[in-house]
Scaffold this active site. Structure first.
Site, PDB file in Angstrom:
ATOM      1  N   GLY A   1       1.759  -9.164  -0.207  1.00 24.57           N
ATOM      2  CA  GLY A   1       2.462  -8.596   0.942  1.00 24.57           C
ATOM      3  C   GLY A   1       3.324  -9.594   1.697  1.00 24.57           C
ATOM      4  O   GLY A   1       3.778  -9.321   2.801  1.00 24.57           O
TER       5      GLY A   1
ATOM      6  N   SER B   1       3.345  -9.336  -4.507  1.00 21.85           N
ATOM      7  CA  SER B   1       4.792  -9.198  -4.333  1.00 21.85           C
ATOM      8  C   SER B   1       5.543  -8.937  -5.642  1.00 21.85           C
ATOM      9  O   SER B   1       6.662  -9.423  -5.821  1.00 21.85           O
ATOM     10  CB  SER B   1       5.375 -10.416  -3.599  1.00 21.85           C
ATOM     11  OG  SER B   1       4.813 -10.513  -2.299  1.00 21.85           O
TER      12      SER B   1
ATOM     13  N   GLU C   1      -8.467  -8.168   0.120  1.00 19.84           N
ATOM     14  CA  GLU C   1      -8.592  -7.561   1.451  1.00 19.84           C
ATOM     15  C   GLU C   1     -10.020  -7.094   1.697  1.00 19.84           C
ATOM     16  O   GLU C   1     -10.512  -7.145   2.823  1.00 19.84           O
ATOM     17  CB  GLU C   1      -7.582  -6.404   1.581  1.00 19.84           C
ATOM     18  CG  GLU C   1      -6.158  -6.941   1.736  1.00 19.84           C
ATOM     19  CD  GLU C   1      -5.080  -6.058   1.139  1.00 19.84           C
ATOM     20  OE1 GLU C   1      -5.322  -4.873   0.898  1.00 19.84           O
ATOM     21  OE2 GLU C   1      -3.973  -6.589   0.911  1.00 19.84           O
TER      22      GLU C   1
ATOM     23  N   HIS D   1     -10.942  -6.549  -4.306  1.00 12.04           N
ATOM     24  CA  HIS D   1      -9.618  -6.933  -3.799  1.00 12.04           C
ATOM     25  C   HIS D   1      -9.789  -7.946  -2.670  1.00 12.04           C
ATOM     26  O   HIS D   1     -10.749  -7.866  -1.899  1.00 12.04           O
ATOM     27  CB  HIS D   1      -8.873  -5.683  -3.311  1.00 12.04           C
ATOM     28  CG  HIS D   1      -7.434  -5.961  -3.033  1.00 12.04           C
ATOM     29  ND1 HIS D   1      -7.017  -6.557  -1.872  1.00 12.04           N
ATOM     30  CD2 HIS D   1      -6.319  -5.755  -3.782  1.00 12.04           C
ATOM     31  CE1 HIS D   1      -5.695  -6.701  -1.918  1.00 12.04           C
ATOM     32  NE2 HIS D   1      -5.253  -6.223  -3.069  1.00 12.04           N
TER      33      HIS D   1
ATOM     34  N   GLY E   1       3.108  -2.841  -2.129  1.00 17.21           N
ATOM     35  CA  GLY E   1       4.295  -2.302  -1.450  1.00 17.21           C
ATOM     36  C   GLY E   1       5.295  -1.609  -2.361  1.00 17.21           C
ATOM     37  O   GLY E   1       5.786  -0.521  -2.043  1.00 17.21           O
TER      38      GLY E   1
ATOM     39  N   GLU F   1      -4.708 -12.105  -8.284  1.00 19.63           N
ATOM     40  CA  GLU F   1      -3.855 -11.873  -7.120  1.00 19.63           C
ATOM     41  C   GLU F   1      -3.983 -13.039  -6.144  1.00 19.63           C
ATOM     42  O   GLU F   1      -4.918 -13.065  -5.331  1.00 19.63           O
ATOM     43  CB  GLU F   1      -4.280 -10.584  -6.404  1.00 19.63           C
ATOM     44  CG  GLU F   1      -4.160  -9.344  -7.256  1.00 19.63           C
ATOM     45  CD  GLU F   1      -3.966  -8.097  -6.405  1.00 19.63           C
ATOM     46  OE1 GLU F   1      -3.023  -7.365  -6.674  1.00 19.63           O
ATOM     47  OE2 GLU F   1      -4.744  -7.881  -5.462  1.00 19.63           O
TER      48      GLU F   1
ATOM     49  N   ASN G   1      -1.487  -0.034  -6.170  1.00 20.57           N
ATOM     50  CA  ASN G   1      -2.633  -0.047  -5.249  1.00 20.57           C
ATOM     51  C   ASN G   1      -2.064   0.364  -3.905  1.00 20.57           C
ATOM     52  O   ASN G   1      -1.398  -0.423  -3.244  1.00 20.57           O
ATOM     53  CB  ASN G   1      -3.259  -1.449  -5.182  1.00 20.57           C
ATOM     54  CG  ASN G   1      -4.300  -1.540  -4.079  1.00 20.57           C
ATOM     55  OD1 ASN G   1      -4.746  -0.509  -3.551  1.00 20.57           O
ATOM     56  ND2 ASN G   1      -4.680  -2.756  -3.716  1.00 20.57           N
ATOM     57  N   TRP G   2      -2.319   1.617  -3.548  1.00 21.22           N
ATOM     58  CA  TRP G   2      -1.708   2.147  -2.319  1.00 21.22           C
ATOM     59  C   TRP G   2      -2.375   1.639  -1.055  1.00 21.22           C
ATOM     60  O   TRP G   2      -1.882   1.885   0.049  1.00 21.22           O
ATOM     61  CB  TRP G   2      -1.749   3.682  -2.360  1.00 21.22           C
ATOM     62  CG  TRP G   2      -0.659   4.285  -3.205  1.00 21.22           C
ATOM     63  CD1 TRP G   2       0.402   3.627  -3.769  1.00 21.22           C
ATOM     64  CD2 TRP G   2      -0.512   5.660  -3.555  1.00 21.22           C
ATOM     65  NE1 TRP G   2       1.192   4.522  -4.451  1.00 21.22           N
ATOM     66  CE2 TRP G   2       0.661   5.769  -4.329  1.00 21.22           C
ATOM     67  CE3 TRP G   2      -1.254   6.812  -3.290  1.00 21.22           C
ATOM     68  CZ2 TRP G   2       1.110   6.994  -4.844  1.00 21.22           C
ATOM     69  CZ3 TRP G   2      -0.819   8.034  -3.797  1.00 21.22           C
ATOM     70  CH2 TRP G   2       0.361   8.112  -4.565  1.00 21.22           C
ATOM     71  N   LYS G   3      -3.529   1.007  -1.172  1.00 18.69           N
ATOM     72  CA  LYS G   3      -4.247   0.512   0.014  1.00 18.69           C
ATOM     73  C   LYS G   3      -4.460   1.680   0.997  1.00 18.69           C
ATOM     74  O   LYS G   3      -4.764   2.781   0.569  1.00 18.69           O
ATOM     75  CB  LYS G   3      -3.486  -0.666   0.639  1.00 18.69           C
ATOM     76  CG  LYS G   3      -3.140  -1.725  -0.430  1.00 18.69           C
ATOM     77  CD  LYS G   3      -2.617  -3.010   0.113  1.00 18.69           C
ATOM     78  CE  LYS G   3      -2.380  -3.976  -1.055  1.00 18.69           C
ATOM     79  NZ  LYS G   3      -2.014  -5.314  -0.638  1.00 18.69           N
TER      80      LYS G   3
HETATM   81  P1  13P Z   1       1.930  -6.403  -2.676  1.00 18.44           P
HETATM   82  O1  13P Z   1       2.488  -5.938  -4.009  1.00 18.44           O
HETATM   83  O2  13P Z   1       2.325  -5.545  -1.538  1.00 18.44           O
HETATM   84  O3  13P Z   1       2.166  -7.862  -2.463  1.00 18.44           O
HETATM   85  O4  13P Z   1       0.337  -6.220  -2.801  1.00 18.44           O
HETATM   86  C1  13P Z   1      -0.323  -6.725  -3.892  1.00 18.44           C
HETATM   87  C2  13P Z   1      -1.703  -6.213  -3.930  1.00 18.44           C
HETATM   88  O5  13P Z   1      -2.527  -6.553  -3.095  1.00 18.44           O
HETATM   89  C3  13P Z   1      -2.050  -5.260  -4.977  1.00 18.44           C
HETATM   90  O6  13P Z   1      -3.423  -5.061  -5.060  1.00 18.44           O
END
Ligand code: 13P
Length: 251
Positions: A173, A213, A97, A95, A235, A167, A9-11
């Protein structure tokens, strides 16, 4: 047997050029992973070039959000059919976020997921508790709320296109991964809930990813849990070599 699904997930990272460069480097590194589904969720602007670059490879491309309407006066939004036209085969919905910063609710997730499936997309429906909620002993209640209401009214046929991503918000993150046991505990709760809602066969067939993570160093022990069927990775999915290590977690 559930086929593992490792998905980036590149966000809000990567331009068109960066996305294409990533695929050109990653494709040969992940080509051997034929018993794993491989995907990348990318910003809308990069989807078409990413999907074009990924054509003929085993890398699937997906959106990170969509609207539930086919078209309309919804400035800034993207319809599921538009994702399909760009070459997407899946979309990430709900998600944390998006729930936290963009007002996503269980109700909108439900509508978006339904519309996405109607357009032939696979849906990764996200759920997970905050640190406060975990510390207050509310993890099961929060995850149940997300999954139950996110999937309200879904048919068994629609469930074939659903992947759940657990998640925990406190692990996203932050470098703080849930322990494999903590992940397994919640994944088992989700599978039991799916069995209550849709029956044992669908519960057994539905893939549940863990996200938060995940890194090349910890992917193997997380994937070894019986109810963990994949990973949704932020990440550590931004660099081709790290992404390839995640995809090749069995090697
Ligand atoms: P990280 O792997 O950066 O913790 O992010 C997880 C995430 O939100 C995947 O959707």
């Amino acid at each position: 047997m559930r086929k593992p699904f490792i998905c980036g997930n590149w966000k809000m990272y990567k331009t068109n050029a960066e996305a294409v460069a990533f695929v050109n480097e990653a494709k040969s590194l992940v080509a051997g992973a034929t018993d794993v589904d491989v995907g990348i969720g990318a910003p809308a602007t990069a989807l078409k070039s990413l999907a074009d670059a990924a054509k003929g490879t085993n890398i699937m491309v997906g959106g990170e959000n969509c609207h539930w309407e086919k078209e309309g006066a919804f400035t800034g939004e993207i319809a599921p059919g538009m994702l399909v036209e760009c070459g997407c085969s899946f979309v990430i919905i709900g998600h944390s976020e998006r729930r936290q910063y963009f007002g996503e609710t269980n109700e909108t997730c439900n509508k978006k997921a339904k519309a996405a499936i109607a357009n032939g997309l696979t849906v990764i429906l996200c759920c997970g508790e905050t640190l406060d909620e975990r510390e207050a002993g509310k993890t099961t209640a929060v995850v149940t709320d997300h999954v139950k209401n996110g999937l309200a009214g879904f048919t068994p046929e629609e469930m074939k296109k659903i992947v759940i991503a657990y998640e925990p918000v406190w692990a996203i993150g932050t470098g703080k991964t849930a322990t494999p046991e903590q992940a397994q505990e919640v994944h088992a709760v989700i599978r039991t809930l799916l069995a209550d809602m849709f029956g044992k066969d669908i519960a057994e067939a539905t893939r549940i990813q863990y996200g938060g993570s995940v890194k090349p160093e910890n992917v193997k022990e997380i994937m070894a849990q019986p109810d963990v069927d994949g990973a949704l990775v932020g990440g550590a999915a931004l660099k081709p070599d790290s992404f390839a290590k995640l995809v090749n977690f069995k090697a």
